[in-house]
Design a protein around this motif. Structure first.
Motif, PDB file in Angstrom:
ATOM      1  N   ILE A 131      39.224 -17.264 -14.966  1.00 22.29           N
ATOM      2  CA  ILE A 131      38.304 -16.484 -15.799  1.00 22.29           C
ATOM      3  C   ILE A 131      38.157 -15.121 -15.138  1.00 22.29           C
ATOM      4  O   ILE A 131      37.483 -14.981 -14.118  1.00 22.29           O
ATOM      5  N   PHE A 151      31.661 -11.568 -28.143  1.00 15.76           N
ATOM      6  CA  PHE A 151      32.603 -12.655 -27.865  1.00 15.76           C
ATOM      7  C   PHE A 151      33.418 -12.863 -29.123  1.00 15.76           C
ATOM      8  O   PHE A 151      32.864 -13.104 -30.197  1.00 15.76           O
ATOM      9  N   GLY A 179      37.838 -13.492 -26.382  1.00 14.60           N
ATOM     10  CA  GLY A 179      36.852 -13.847 -25.370  1.00 14.60           C
ATOM     11  C   GLY A 179      35.790 -12.769 -25.301  1.00 14.60           C
ATOM     12  O   GLY A 179      35.554 -12.052 -26.271  1.00 14.60           O
ATOM     13  N   ARG A 210      36.592  -7.658 -20.922  1.00 16.37           N
ATOM     14  CA  ARG A 210      36.289  -8.939 -20.245  1.00 16.37           C
ATOM     15  C   ARG A 210      34.780  -9.032 -20.081  1.00 16.37           C
ATOM     16  O   ARG A 210      34.062  -8.107 -20.477  1.00 16.37           O
ATOM     17  N   THR A 228      27.060 -15.897 -21.843  1.00 16.85           N
ATOM     18  CA  THR A 228      28.469 -15.583 -22.109  1.00 16.85           C
ATOM     19  C   THR A 228      29.373 -16.472 -21.257  1.00 16.85           C
ATOM     20  O   THR A 228      30.416 -16.934 -21.725  1.00 16.85           O
ATOM     21  N   ILE A 243      32.275 -18.930 -22.827  1.00 24.60           N
ATOM     22  CA  ILE A 243      33.686 -19.007 -22.415  1.00 24.60           C
ATOM     23  C   ILE A 243      34.083 -20.466 -22.209  1.00 24.60           C
ATOM     24  O   ILE A 243      35.107 -20.929 -22.716  1.00 24.60           O
ATOM     25  N   GLU A 296      34.442 -22.405 -25.356  1.00 25.82           N
ATOM     26  CA  GLU A 296      35.692 -22.100 -26.060  1.00 25.82           C
ATOM     27  C   GLU A 296      36.851 -22.892 -25.450  1.00 25.82           C
ATOM     28  O   GLU A 296      37.677 -23.461 -26.173  1.00 25.82           O
TER      29      GLU A 296
END
Lengths: 335, 335, 335
Positions: B72, B184, B264, B286, B311, B315, B318
């Motif tokens: 990430i 996002f 993302g 990002r 957030t 991530i 997802e």
């Protein structure tokens, strides 16, 4: 039948609709085609009605009446529908319409605050010589644009064109910090609640301080267009005064404005100076956008409620409770 | 096998690791000895790997591959590993690497935003005479240091030494207020979400306004080193524009940058002027550090989710969803 | 028997009482008639005792002793009761009283911070010529009033009347941004926790930047009267330093101030300059009002606790845990 609420898609509609939905009411948002793309994202809006212009809202009257929808007014209602349409609206209405007349007229608003016994900045009459920094606001100036500052008679003259042929109010500019205190007065419990506090995020006033002096030459006047809000708490010892001021505004309205007076959400805009004196600059007699910060509650609602309580949800809670107690009339406008 | 994520111990690692842990992923943080004392405090970090220098990160490749760890990325990746290492990393990677190339190069970034149809401040070419206050940014300046303001040609000359032998970008300084909008974009649902909004807390720019003019003599230039963040909400009527701008950035990237494009978390840095025009100053492709405010969600994620959704957690959600749907490839970089 | 806590109705009493109540302790608030109207609104205050003046607090000693009430001190204790009464109080007391002596005396406080190895602004001795902007603080100045800035020897002379016959401290004014870091040190676990971070909202300092220069003529000195607080997060890479500084303050206090040293909540006030150096300006050896923002937790407590954890509740948790482990003595003052 589940009570329904309706509001215009703007200002604090997301908060209002979510609050209603979470309280089990049927939430209706009326949006223009432009705003539709935002409001259709949120499943807590039970019904989205799209109309070409907000000015067409009255055409929905019959449709909304059939659903027993209660209008939840917010800061865009007068801007989009005009005062007359607000007053003549044939739908159930959460709040007293008389207070928005007083709110809208700067002189009546000033009278309300001042005669209620709340501290206000010194006012200068048209033509009266000024002896300190003043802020000049034209009537009906929206969202803080169209204000200017003056320190001397000469400053006033320089800006004369801005107020030419306009009605305006001129008052002492209090050197201090602004605070917007969000209240809720319940006609059911007859209790006043402080729900939250914010400060506005104003362009370009809140950008100015980031510019060192040598780069401020081009900026002759700050502007106060509100583009956002951020959260605040106040020194705990000031809460006594805050409750006191809110109560005074409610009490006065019941005696002098209408029988039910000011109820539901409202806001006192204050500037606090270095002696901790709280000067009230403005009253907003309905939900303000600063409450949008607190979808899951604020430090103040967290003291009052063991569940997330936005102002939008607080409105819905009041309507739901009134309906359950068969006292809906208590929370609706009456002539 | 439970999917794993890995990130560098810096920037937004706490949020990312907590989000992953809360979603049932295995969270790995790679820290240097200096930062170890912070990261070892948090039990939601399932695995803490200590290396002498972040630059040694590639040596962990085999070890991390065995765990099927997905990288990430955050704002410190390019700073600590360098662009090349980011691009050549042999690990699964959440996001498109092509977008960070465009993000890193100020001219390509500008092209991206401008050609996507998003409003940008006027740019001045090297040597072009300036007719308003400009901000000059050297390329790759980190965290806002190395910027300066100029109002006149003379100001520019005075600061010439700062840009000597450096590439720089010179653009109109918009008088207004900054806002950082956190988006996002989900490749699974193909939907854009506004997660939260912050403003940066910059030293010394955010301290300047607290100094009266007579004490500002010693301060010739403000600096913009970001040391913190605070939370904001925006005027609800601006949300249409905010969604529109975010969607344009995504759409452009899919057409011109890579097949998957920008997905993302990402952020648009805006300055809003007194006409409520939103000028985009920068895009971050990002997660940004401003999201660290919202470990338990923001006013905007609270509208979208009935549970606390940072957030970092978004991530992880997802990735978890993609894994469950056997579509992990959709959320990973491909050449 | 359920342990009880007692505090004065001011400063952070709502947070402390709610925290105690939520942890199952009996919460007692002592208020004056003026403040009664606020505190009686909150059912989490299990017992509200009204006295004419806070100075009469000692008269409640027997009554409170019978309830085994533990005093939770906050920022108003010294202001309302005086130092002597604080030291001689015959009730159980959460914290070490010796640290408030060190906190109260600006020279001892400075010694504490400096000898602990924490970065402090350069200090100028009385009479020493100044070569940069300094801030002059008279001893015991409350809430930031009575401070002034000086850039030159002449500035100092102009303000001489303000410090005449007073003790004062004169130190470098760090150009940067302020941050207030809220810590909790547990004598039970011997662990330090960062609970939250705020910045103060000061009148008129935080209003100045909204005034363009031509209107600042009338403002000769900023004032720093704290009227509110807002929430912040810090750049994640600075957390190492923040933990380090807090630990140093605790370690020093255990060696040099008292056996138990500083424990429970405390706060380091920092100014961070553009090189990201964190200068500590002040230490508060008890709960600070900035924690009032976080009734339902902060981004930092959310990383540490899976439930809403205010500093007030953290105090109650420590007391409850100590009581359960029969180690109450560990969290109480001893001579």
């Amino acid at each position: 039948m589940k009570p329904a609420i309706v509001t215009l898609g703007s200002h604090s509609a997301l908060q209002i609709a979510k609050g209603a939905h979470d309280e089990g009411l049927h939430s209706i948002v009326v949006a223009t085609p432009k705003q539709k793309s935002v409001y259709e994202r949120f499943p807590f809006i039970d019904e989205l009605i799209v109309i070409d212009n907000f000015a067409d809202f009255p055409s929905l009257t019959d449709q909304l009446k059939k659903k027993h929808a209660i209008v939840i007014p917010h800061g865009s209602f007068v801007a989009y529908l005009g005062m007359e349409e607000n007053l003549e609206m044939q739908l159930d209405y959460f709040g007293s319409k008389q207070v928005i007349v007083w709110e809208f007229d700067r002189l009546m608003q000033r009278k309300w605050i001042e005669e209620a016994g709340i501290l206000v900045p010194k006012r200068f009459k048209v033509g009266e010589p000024i002896d300190r920094t003043v802020i000049v606001k034209t009537y009906g100036a929206a969202g803080g644009s169209g204000y200017f500052l003056a320190r001397t008679q000469k400053d006033l003259e320089k800006n004369a064109v801005k107020i030419q042929n306009k009605e305006y109010l001129m008052q002492e500019y209090i050197i201090g910090v602004p605070m917007y205190v969000h209240y809720f007065y319940s006609p059911l419990t007859e209790k006043l609640e402080i729900m939250s506090i914010d400060r506005r995020y104003e362009t370009n006033a809140d950008g100015l301080g980031r510019l060192p002096i040598q780069h401020q030459d081009g900026v002759t006047e700050p502007s106060y267009t509100v583009v956002g809000n951020s959260s605040l708490v106040v020194r705990e010892s000031l809460l006594v005064q805050f409750y006191d001021m809110g109560q005074k505004a409610v009490d006065y309205s019941k005696k002098h404005i209408s029988k039910k007076g000011l109820f539901g959400p409202f806001c006192l805009e204050m500037v606090i100076d270095e002696q901790q004196r709280c000067f009230v600059i403005e009253i907003s007699a309905r939900i303000v956008a600063g409450t949008n910060l607190f979808i899951k509650g604020s430090p103040y609602s967290d003291l009052l409620y063991d569940e997330p309580m936005s102002t939008g949800r607080r409105i819905a809670r009041e309507i739901r409770t009134a309906a359950e107690q068969k006292e809906l009339h208590k929370v609706l406008h009456e002539d």
